[in-house]
Design a protein around this motif. Structure first.
Motif, PDB file in Angstrom:
ATOM      1  N   GLY A 103      32.197  14.020  66.578  1.00  5.43           N
ATOM      2  CA  GLY A 103      31.958  13.035  65.524  1.00  5.43           C
ATOM      3  C   GLY A 103      32.816  11.794  65.713  1.00  5.43           C
ATOM      4  O   GLY A 103      32.364  10.674  65.499  1.00  5.43           O
ATOM      5  N   ASN A 104      34.048  11.981  66.116  1.00  2.21           N
ATOM      6  CA  ASN A 104      34.955  10.850  66.268  1.00  2.21           C
ATOM      7  C   ASN A 104      34.667  10.043  67.528  1.00  2.21           C
ATOM      8  O   ASN A 104      34.654   8.821  67.496  1.00  2.21           O
ATOM      9  CB  ASN A 104      36.419  11.336  66.376  1.00  2.21           C
ATOM     10  CG  ASN A 104      36.790  12.242  65.247  1.00  2.21           C
ATOM     11  OD1 ASN A 104      36.404  13.402  65.221  1.00  2.21           O
ATOM     12  ND2 ASN A 104      37.515  11.713  64.287  1.00  2.21           N
TER      13      ASN A 104
ATOM     14  N   THR B 240      32.394  14.034  59.900  1.00  3.20           N
ATOM     15  CA  THR B 240      33.640  13.936  60.662  1.00  3.20           C
ATOM     16  C   THR B 240      34.781  14.710  59.987  1.00  3.20           C
ATOM     17  O   THR B 240      35.652  15.259  60.647  1.00  3.20           O
ATOM     18  CB  THR B 240      34.003  12.457  60.930  1.00  3.20           C
ATOM     19  OG1 THR B 240      35.038  12.409  61.884  1.00  3.20           O
ATOM     20  CG2 THR B 240      34.434  11.726  59.686  1.00  3.20           C
TER      21      THR B 240
HETATM   22  N1  PFF Z   1      34.024  17.318  62.255  1.00  3.58           N
HETATM   23  C1  PFF Z   1      33.386  17.591  63.507  1.00  3.58           C
HETATM   24  C2  PFF Z   1      33.267  16.324  64.302  1.00  3.58           C
HETATM   25  O1  PFF Z   1      33.611  15.261  63.810  1.00  3.58           O
HETATM   26  O2  PFF Z   1      32.832  16.390  65.430  1.00  3.58           O
HETATM   27  C3  PFF Z   1      32.037  18.265  63.284  1.00  3.58           C
HETATM   28  C4  PFF Z   1      32.196  19.577  62.608  1.00  3.58           C
HETATM   29  C5  PFF Z   1      32.901  20.566  63.224  1.00  3.58           C
HETATM   30  C6  PFF Z   1      31.722  19.793  61.362  1.00  3.58           C
HETATM   31  C7  PFF Z   1      33.109  21.769  62.595  1.00  3.58           C
HETATM   32  C8  PFF Z   1      31.923  21.001  60.722  1.00  3.58           C
HETATM   33  C9  PFF Z   1      32.611  21.965  61.345  1.00  3.58           C
HETATM   34  F1  PFF Z   1      32.763  23.093  60.781  1.00  3.58           F
END
Ligand code: PFF
Length: 472
Positions: A28-29, A247
């Motif tokens: 995501g980042n 994210t």
């Molecule tokens: N937050 C992660 C990202 O930005 O790539 C995506 C994500 C990972 C969402 C794990 C939810 C999760 F449980």
């Protein structure tokens, strides 16, 4: 109580941060943020994103952690308990229970979909990692003078044309994820994430410095930080909210699960703030890294391939570029593995809370389900190329529905559970750790955001996106 006994708490507070930051920090980042910034015109969207991350994302994150911590359950069981357990709940009608119970189930469903689509992109990362490893080996054996025939566009083309390769890479990624999760929370997550993240952050900083020394750096800074609000579209607000949820891993139930492993003494506002600040900073670093390259080259490739088109160009221009390529894609791969582990862990944990299934069986069955789903986006640029909407392929359609549609709805309903169903005094003790005015003020802001601001903004964002769709 059975679930309590089975649930191991984080060995250390540091362990929690590593896992929560590991789950937040991922594709995501580095992969998604830069390309949606391009799609939404730059600075104004970045500003909107930072504002929403702090004002809305952080309170929602704290809410999900609290739901887990107070119930010691994962999302589905936590929502149920928040509605009926007299120790924590203000009570609910059968109709409310039926309605709210969907939020937990939908969160698990969203996790499964993201696990699948994440596996496809993680497969792309693996592909580039392997390419860079071979390129590095080649230059070592052929000559020590520099870059040989490694062409990032051709690497991408191979990937785009071969659905089979994408399915194979996604399945390798899922296999690794399953094996780690089968080993259990403490050993599984803490160890993996802990060692990699600090190295990755340092590497990112080094690369940001290099990118900012390119001639196009000034243009990039202007693009990223100069807000031109006329560039925003009707769907920008919804896209920013969806991305904040994605994210920060909000709306998946993952943070509910992580909260349920939290040690009694951990203070949620501080924990949530650290995760949010770290995650948002990393996205901004990603922007600082990628935009000087984008703006310095003639290629104009928005969309999901942006990262893979741009970064290899930077590496190839650096002394020891292949080494940077290997290091970057290895770290990115491990970051996406950390996130995938969080997703699978959360699904498995929900399943184990609700039945007698073993961790091993739950992880394998879920992983296999994700593999079957992943086949569809993995084929989106080859066999299923013809299926698209306004030029967006299946992968992007799935991304849009899931991140801009489903996640905000789940985040909203989990916020309503915390806000209306959990006893006020319990929330207060979680929030206020001393009698200072600041923590009391924070509590009332937090209540306001969960009850009114977040629901209002989400509904408004859907409305705006709908108007944009009508006018398109
Ligand atoms: N937050 C992660 C990202 O930005 O790539 C995506 C994500 C990972 C969402 C794990 C939810 C999760 F449980």
């Amino acid at each position: 109580m059975a679930a309590m006994r089975r649930r191991s708490l984080w060995g250390t507070r540091f362990g929690f941060y590593l896992a929560a930051i590991g789950s937040a920090f991922g594709l995501g980042n580095l992969w998604r943020f830069p390309y949606i910034v391009v799609e939404n015109g730059g600075g104004a969207f970045v500003l909107l994103y930072i504002f929403l991350a702090l004002v809305m994302g952080l309170p929602l994150l704290i809410g999900e952690l609290m739901l887990g911590k107070l119930t010691r359950r994962s999302a589905i069981a936590a929502v149920r308990q928040a509605c009926i357990d007299p120790l924590i709940s203000v009570g609910s009608t059968p109709r409310e229970r039926r309605l709210l119970s969907w939020s937990g189930k939908l969160a698990v469903f969203a996790s499964l979909l993201v696990l699948a689509y994440y596996a496809v992109i993680s497969g792309w990362v693996l592909h580039f990692l392997v390419r860079f490893v071979f390129a590095e080996l080649q230059t070592k054996t052929i000559s020590s003078s520099g870059i040989s025939g490694f062409d990032p566009d051709q690497a991408l083309q191979v990937l785009r044309n071969s659905g089979f390769l994408q399915v194979a890479l996604a399945s390798v990624h899922l296999l690794v994820t399953i094996v780690v999760v089968v080993k259990g929370v403490q050993e599984g997550i803490e160890k993996w994430v802990g060692n990699v993240m600090p190295i990755f952050v340092v590497l990112l900083l080094v690369l940001v410095v290099k990118a900012l020394s390119l001639p196009s750096a000034e243009q990039a800074l202007r693009f990223l930080f100069y807000p031109d609000f006329s560039k925003l579209t009707y769907s920008s607000l919804l896209q920013a909210i969806g991305h904040v949820c994605f994210t920060l891993s909000i709306g998946f139930g993952t943070m509910v699960t992580f909260g349920s492993y939290l040690n009694e003494r951990t203070r949620l506002p501080g924990a949530g703030f650290r995760v949010t600040a770290m995650d948002t900073s990393i996205s901004l670093f990603a922007g600082l890294l990628i935009f000087p390259i984008v703006l310095g080259t003639v290629v104009n490739v928005p969309g999901p391939e942006l990262l893979f088109h741009t970064l290899p160009r930077l590496f190839l221009g650096l002394h020891g570029g292949f080494f940077y390529g290997v290091a970057f894609f290895l770290c990115l791969y491990l970051a996406s593995l950390g996130a995938s582990i969080g997703l699978l862990e959360s699904i498995v944990s929900n399943w184990m809370d609700d039945s007698r299934i073993s961790r091993r069986a739950a992880a394998w069955v879920t992983g296999f389900g994700a593999f079957l789903i992943a086949i569809v986006p993995a084929l989106s640029s080859s066999v299923l190329r013809g299926v698209n909407y306004q030029g967006h392929g299946i992968l992007e359609i799935l991304d849009g529905i899931l991140i801009n549609g489903i996640l905000p709805i789940i985040a909203l309903s989990l916020a309503l559970v915390v806000s209306f169903k959990i006893k006020a005094n319990l929330k207060e003790t979680e929030f206020v750790n001393d009698e200072t005015i600041t923590t009391r003020k924070l509590l009332s802001h937090w209540n306001f955001v969960l009850r009114y601001l977040a629901p209002g903004l989400i509904v408004f964002a859907f409305f705006l996106a709908f108007v944009g769709w009508l006018r398109s």
